[in-house]
Write a protein that holds these residues in place. Structure first.
Motif, PDB file in Angstrom:
ATOM      1  N   GLY A 159       1.264  -0.780  -0.258  1.00 22.39           N
ATOM      2  CA  GLY A 159      -0.064  -0.419  -0.101  1.00 22.39           C
ATOM      3  C   GLY A 159       0.858   1.157   0.378  1.00 22.39           C
ATOM      4  O   GLY A 159       0.193   2.445  -0.796  1.00 22.39           O
ATOM      5  N   SER A 160       2.021   0.807   0.318  1.00 28.64           N
ATOM      6  CA  SER A 160       2.680   2.674   0.019  1.00 28.64           C
ATOM      7  C   SER A 160       3.385   2.738  -1.176  1.00 28.64           C
ATOM      8  O   SER A 160       3.320   3.549  -0.919  1.00 28.64           O
ATOM      9  CB  SER A 160       4.277   2.155   1.796  1.00 28.64           C
ATOM     10  OG  SER A 160       5.075   1.182   1.044  1.00 28.64           O
ATOM     11  N   ILE A 161       3.685   1.823  -1.816  1.00 27.13           N
ATOM     12  CA  ILE A 161       4.120   2.088  -2.929  1.00 27.13           C
ATOM     13  C   ILE A 161       2.814   2.736  -3.731  1.00 27.13           C
ATOM     14  O   ILE A 161       2.386   3.544  -4.090  1.00 27.13           O
ATOM     15  CB  ILE A 161       4.270   1.241  -4.213  1.00 27.13           C
ATOM     16  CG1 ILE A 161       5.548   0.446  -2.659  1.00 27.13           C
ATOM     17  CG2 ILE A 161       4.931   1.039  -5.070  1.00 27.13           C
ATOM     18  CD1 ILE A 161       6.319   0.791  -2.633  1.00 27.13           C
ATOM     19  N   VAL A 162       1.929   2.423  -3.752  1.00 27.57           N
ATOM     20  CA  VAL A 162       0.707   2.777  -4.321  1.00 27.57           C
ATOM     21  C   VAL A 162       0.450   3.928  -3.156  1.00 27.57           C
ATOM     22  O   VAL A 162       0.158   4.929  -4.594  1.00 27.57           O
ATOM     23  CB  VAL A 162      -1.226   2.171  -3.696  1.00 27.57           C
ATOM     24  CG1 VAL A 162      -2.012   2.583  -4.534  1.00 27.57           C
ATOM     25  CG2 VAL A 162      -0.685   0.843  -4.489  1.00 27.57           C
ATOM     26  N   ALA A 163       0.364   4.706  -2.327  1.00 26.22           N
ATOM     27  CA  ALA A 163       0.432   5.707  -2.433  1.00 26.22           C
ATOM     28  C   ALA A 163       1.464   6.977  -2.268  1.00 26.22           C
ATOM     29  O   ALA A 163       1.009   8.329  -2.665  1.00 26.22           O
ATOM     30  CB  ALA A 163       0.671   6.001  -0.214  1.00 26.22           C
ATOM     31  N   GLY A 164       2.563   6.634  -2.521  1.00 25.35           N
ATOM     32  CA  GLY A 164       3.605   7.429  -3.256  1.00 25.35           C
ATOM     33  C   GLY A 164       3.035   7.448  -4.520  1.00 25.35           C
ATOM     34  O   GLY A 164       3.990   8.704  -5.011  1.00 25.35           O
ATOM     35  N   VAL A 165       3.275   6.261  -5.087  1.00 22.82           N
ATOM     36  CA  VAL A 165       2.757   6.564  -6.921  1.00 22.82           C
ATOM     37  C   VAL A 165       1.134   7.971  -6.656  1.00 22.82           C
ATOM     38  O   VAL A 165       1.566   8.750  -7.574  1.00 22.82           O
ATOM     39  CB  VAL A 165       2.130   5.456  -7.409  1.00 22.82           C
ATOM     40  CG1 VAL A 165       1.593   5.202  -9.016  1.00 22.82           C
ATOM     41  CG2 VAL A 165       3.302   4.654  -7.590  1.00 22.82           C
ATOM     42  N   LEU A 166       0.964   7.272  -6.140  1.00 14.92           N
ATOM     43  CA  LEU A 166      -0.739   8.087  -5.964  1.00 14.92           C
ATOM     44  C   LEU A 166      -0.263   9.590  -5.675  1.00 14.92           C
ATOM     45  O   LEU A 166      -0.948  10.697  -6.286  1.00 14.92           O
ATOM     46  CB  LEU A 166      -1.848   8.188  -5.312  1.00 14.92           C
ATOM     47  CG  LEU A 166      -3.077   8.804  -4.630  1.00 14.92           C
ATOM     48  CD1 LEU A 166      -3.516   9.049  -6.296  1.00 14.92           C
ATOM     49  CD2 LEU A 166      -4.019   8.151  -3.645  1.00 14.92           C
ATOM     50  N   GLY A 167       0.833  10.388  -4.775  1.00 10.52           N
ATOM     51  CA  GLY A 167       1.407  11.466  -5.162  1.00 10.52           C
ATOM     52  C   GLY A 167       1.956  12.395  -5.603  1.00 10.52           C
ATOM     53  O   GLY A 167       2.029  13.476  -5.832  1.00 10.52           O
ATOM     54  N   PHE A 168       3.316  11.079  -6.063  1.00 12.43           N
ATOM     55  CA  PHE A 168       4.190  12.094  -7.169  1.00 12.43           C
ATOM     56  C   PHE A 168       2.675  11.907  -8.482  1.00 12.43           C
ATOM     57  O   PHE A 168       3.188  13.245  -9.216  1.00 12.43           O
ATOM     58  CB  PHE A 168       4.312  10.562  -7.550  1.00 12.43           C
ATOM     59  CG  PHE A 168       5.594  10.704  -9.033  1.00 12.43           C
ATOM     60  CD1 PHE A 168       6.365  11.416  -8.907  1.00 12.43           C
ATOM     61  CD2 PHE A 168       5.114  10.036 -10.006  1.00 12.43           C
ATOM     62  CE1 PHE A 168       6.727  11.988 -10.429  1.00 12.43           C
ATOM     63  CE2 PHE A 168       5.431  11.027 -11.110  1.00 12.43           C
ATOM     64  CZ  PHE A 168       6.936  11.503 -11.487  1.00 12.43           C
ATOM     65  N   LEU A 169       1.824  11.762  -8.721  1.00 11.21           N
ATOM     66  CA  LEU A 169       1.072  12.108  -9.359  1.00 11.21           C
ATOM     67  C   LEU A 169       0.242  13.279  -9.775  1.00 11.21           C
ATOM     68  O   LEU A 169      -0.205  13.776 -10.415  1.00 11.21           O
ATOM     69  CB  LEU A 169       0.127  10.826  -9.793  1.00 11.21           C
ATOM     70  CG  LEU A 169       0.868   9.802 -10.617  1.00 11.21           C
ATOM     71  CD1 LEU A 169      -0.783   8.265 -11.216  1.00 11.21           C
ATOM     72  CD2 LEU A 169       1.522   9.810 -12.108  1.00 11.21           C
ATOM     73  N   LEU A 170      -0.131  13.509  -8.526  1.00 11.35           N
ATOM     74  CA  LEU A 170      -0.937  14.643  -8.005  1.00 11.35           C
ATOM     75  C   LEU A 170       0.203  15.450  -7.982  1.00 11.35           C
ATOM     76  O   LEU A 170      -0.070  16.419  -7.920  1.00 11.35           O
ATOM     77  CB  LEU A 170      -1.270  14.199  -6.507  1.00 11.35           C
ATOM     78  CG  LEU A 170      -2.534  12.828  -6.212  1.00 11.35           C
ATOM     79  CD1 LEU A 170      -2.574  12.993  -4.391  1.00 11.35           C
ATOM     80  CD2 LEU A 170      -3.936  13.650  -6.920  1.00 11.35           C
ATOM     81  N   LEU A 171       1.307  15.032  -7.459  1.00 12.52           N
ATOM     82  CA  LEU A 171       1.992  16.889  -7.325  1.00 12.52           C
ATOM     83  C   LEU A 171       2.901  17.165  -9.302  1.00 12.52           C
ATOM     84  O   LEU A 171       2.797  18.036  -9.180  1.00 12.52           O
ATOM     85  CB  LEU A 171       3.247  15.976  -6.631  1.00 12.52           C
ATOM     86  CG  LEU A 171       3.611  16.177  -5.122  1.00 12.52           C
ATOM     87  CD1 LEU A 171       4.840  15.581  -4.509  1.00 12.52           C
ATOM     88  CD2 LEU A 171       2.978  17.530  -4.369  1.00 12.52           C
ATOM     89  N   SER A 172       3.228  16.179  -9.595  1.00 11.37           N
ATOM     90  CA  SER A 172       3.113  16.257 -10.744  1.00 11.37           C
ATOM     91  C   SER A 172       1.524  16.243 -12.082  1.00 11.37           C
ATOM     92  O   SER A 172       2.141  17.726 -12.987  1.00 11.37           O
ATOM     93  CB  SER A 172       2.652  15.001 -11.756  1.00 11.37           C
ATOM     94  OG  SER A 172       4.434  14.375 -11.131  1.00 11.37           O
ATOM     95  N   CYS A 173       0.606  16.684 -11.081  1.00  9.24           N
ATOM     96  CA  CYS A 173      -0.301  17.712 -12.054  1.00  9.24           C
ATOM     97  C   CYS A 173      -0.521  18.682 -11.008  1.00  9.24           C
ATOM     98  O   CYS A 173      -2.162  19.378 -12.063  1.00  9.24           O
ATOM     99  CB  CYS A 173      -1.827  16.565 -11.746  1.00  9.24           C
ATOM    100  SG  CYS A 173      -1.614  14.873 -12.896  1.00  9.24           S
ATOM    101  N   GLY A 174      -0.294  18.845 -10.450  1.00  3.03           N
ATOM    102  CA  GLY A 174      -0.454  20.421  -9.537  1.00  3.03           C
ATOM    103  C   GLY A 174      -1.496  20.511  -8.525  1.00  3.03           C
ATOM    104  O   GLY A 174      -2.480  21.465  -8.947  1.00  3.03           O
ATOM    105  N   LEU A 175      -2.460  18.861  -8.060  1.00  2.00           N
ATOM    106  CA  LEU A 175      -3.720  18.911  -7.424  1.00  2.00           C
ATOM    107  C   LEU A 175      -2.799  18.680  -6.206  1.00  2.00           C
ATOM    108  O   LEU A 175      -4.669  19.211  -5.255  1.00  2.00           O
ATOM    109  CB  LEU A 175      -4.109  17.509  -7.475  1.00  2.00           C
ATOM    110  CG  LEU A 175      -4.513  17.117  -9.287  1.00  2.00           C
ATOM    111  CD1 LEU A 175      -4.913  16.161  -9.497  1.00  2.00           C
ATOM    112  CD2 LEU A 175      -5.383  18.721 -10.134  1.00  2.00           C
ATOM    113  N   ILE A 176      -1.818  19.416  -5.565  1.00  2.00           N
ATOM    114  CA  ILE A 176      -1.612  19.706  -4.086  1.00  2.00           C
ATOM    115  C   ILE A 176      -1.458  20.891  -4.109  1.00  2.00           C
ATOM    116  O   ILE A 176       0.281  20.903  -3.801  1.00  2.00           O
ATOM    117  CB  ILE A 176      -0.783  18.676  -3.577  1.00  2.00           C
ATOM    118  CG1 ILE A 176      -1.255  17.150  -4.005  1.00  2.00           C
ATOM    119  CG2 ILE A 176      -0.578  18.861  -1.648  1.00  2.00           C
ATOM    120  CD1 ILE A 176      -0.773  16.139  -2.958  1.00  2.00           C
ATOM    121  N   PRO A 177      -1.953  21.881  -3.929  1.00  2.00           N
ATOM    122  CA  PRO A 177      -1.265  23.503  -4.351  1.00  2.00           C
ATOM    123  C   PRO A 177      -0.285  23.605  -2.755  1.00  2.00           C
ATOM    124  O   PRO A 177      -0.687  23.227  -2.175  1.00  2.00           O
ATOM    125  CB  PRO A 177      -2.931  24.443  -4.067  1.00  2.00           C
ATOM    126  CG  PRO A 177      -3.855  23.297  -4.361  1.00  2.00           C
ATOM    127  CD  PRO A 177      -3.817  21.827  -3.449  1.00  2.00           C
TER     128      PRO A 177
END
Length: 467
Positions: free
Chosen positions: A38-56
């Motif tokens: 689950g930590s890998i899933v969480a990390g990839v999800l966070g990476f995608l959110l950051l890359s798309c600018g979805l965590i202001p």
């Protein structure tokens, strides 16, 4: 008080992503089947959110320090933990022996990946007519075997001092691909060992709880003992306090030493805060020796420390994936993928072959070494957790020994030759790094002989049994 929330919310985001990643892992059939943590899933999800600018307001840099400190905390808590029963029965020599096997694999990988990456990049130049510096391929060893921090450090040095264009960026790309390779390949390998029951820890099996990612209510295990009375201090707070003591001592030690070694290039690197975890785990080993020698072991619960270690690994993985910013260089994408694929294959074959020679805990050492040689020590620890869920074998202790041994064994390559690699010349560079790999592999017969003599001294009725 609003200005104080930035770092706290960064941590809270990681924790929330761990919840989301764990739930996705348990609900999506294809993720359950893959056994991706689950930590890998969480990390990839966070990476995608950051890359798309979805965590202001947040970027990869906000998670770099968190990755560093959770990595450090995971190994300091591991070294503060008492020796597992299996390790106690096998003896200290077994832990050292296993640690030497891991060190051998890592050292051979460091040199072998450098030579292979250099050769593949040079071959790509010859076939395509591109004019790329082969060291852009050689830096794969610092991204894979060492990780993002070292790849960025050496890449920046090569780029600024020796004019190797884009070395830092390519190093970070290789580090990112190394993490992907570690789990894309390492998880199926660990699953192979689990399905065939080749791991020693029988508590780690492919049962329904493992696949679902959550324990059924009737099978939820207990975790730790309360060693302090809540009227005094909470037991978890007490154990975190012990780690806090070790952190403060380590920080004070490095702060004291740095002015004394400021004029020495090698020692200034060794006593830098970048190697805090090396000094920290040493401090924790000494603290544990003092605790045991003074008869205070009843005031420390090893299961609680294991939970801190395991939880720190989860947070470290999430933070690491969120802190890596991959800037894709279109012109270099093809050679980078060629080098990464070739290095992954050779590293896997080497880890499997040498791990098989290392004895009873060969499967555990194989996946651990492969994770360390493609991502970081924390990656190896996470893959090990699949085969040794409660860290009851001696391999976690071997991994702690290994982290000190690889620094000592590889001082010439890491501190002397890697920083000045572009000035060495092609054949000198290949001779040094290739020679180190050959020297490591030549130690296999010696280590095998020592292992046989050690096993011969263990009576059959004292042979460690799986836990």
């Amino acid at each position: 008080m609003g200005s104080t929330f930035h770092g706290i919310i960064a941590f809270a985001l990681m924790a929330a992503l761990l919840v989301a990643g764990s739930l996705l892992r348990s609900r999506l059939a294809w993720l359950r089947a893959s056994l991706v943590p689950g930590s890998i899933v969480a990390g990839v999800l966070g990476f995608l959110l950051l890359s798309c600018g979805l965590i202001p307001g947040y970027g990869p840099g906000d998670f770099t320090a968190l990755a560093f400190h959770f990595f450090t905390l995971s190994f300091m808590s591991l070294c503060l933990t008492g020796s597992p029963k299996s390790a106690a029965r096998e003896g200290r020599q077994s832990v050292v022996g296993g640690g030497l096997w891991l060190t051998l694999i890592w050292t051979a990988s460091l040199g072998g990946q450098a030579v292979l990456g250099f050769a593949l990049m040079a071959g790509y130049d010859g076939i395509s007519g591109a004019n790329l510096d082969p060291l852009l391929g050689a830096i794969v060893t610092h991204g894979f075997t060492q990780g993002p921090g070292q790849a960025l450090t050496y890449g920046t040095l090569w780029e600024t001092r020796y004019g190797i264009a884009d070395a830092a960026q390519v190093g970070v790309i290789f580090a990112s691909l190394g993490f992907i390779a570690a789990f894309a390949v390492g998880v199926p390998v660990a699953r192979h060992f689990l399905k065939r029951g080749l791991n020693s820890n029988r508590e780690s099996t492919l049962d329904d709880d493992f696949i679902a990612g959550f324990h059924a209510p009737e099978r939820q295990p207990a975790s730790g003992r309360q060693v302090t009375h809540p009227g005094n201090v909470d037991s978890l707070a007490w154990h975190l306090g012990l780690l806090g003591v070790a952190y403060v001592i380590t920080y004070a030690w490095l702060s004291f030493m740095q002015p004394l070694v400021a004029g020495n290039q090698v020692l200034s690197v060794f006593f830098s805060f970048n190697l805090f975890f090396i000094h920290g785990l040493t401090i924790c080993v000494l603290m544990r020796l003092l605790i045991d020698r003074c008869g205070w072991s009843s005031k420390v619960d090893d299961d609680t420390l294991k939970r801190i270690t395991s939880g720190s690994v989860d947070f470290m993985v999430v933070a690491t994936l969120m802190s890596v910013q991959v800037a894709v260089l279109t012109a270099l994408l093809v050679p980078i993928l060629i080098v990464a694929a070739g290095v992954t294959l050779v590293t896997l074959l080497g880890a499997v072959a040498i791990g098989r020679l290392s004895g009873r805990l060969g499967p555990e050492r194989t996946v651990t070494a492969f994770g360390c040689c493609c991502g970081s020590t924390g990656t190896g620890l996470l893959l090990l957790r699949m085969l040794d869920a409660d860290f009851s074998t001696s391999v976690p202790k071997e991994l702690a020994f290994f982290n000190i041994a690889i620094i000592v064994v590889n001082i010439p390559t890491l501190f002397f030759f890697a920083p000045i690699a572009p000035s060495l010349g092609t054949w000198t560079y290949l001779a040094i790094f290739g020679g180190y790999a050959v020297a490591a592999l030549s130690c296999i017969p010696l280590l095998r002989g020592w292992q046989r003599r050690l096993e011969a001294r263990v009576p059959a009725d004292q042979e460690p049994t799986p836990t």
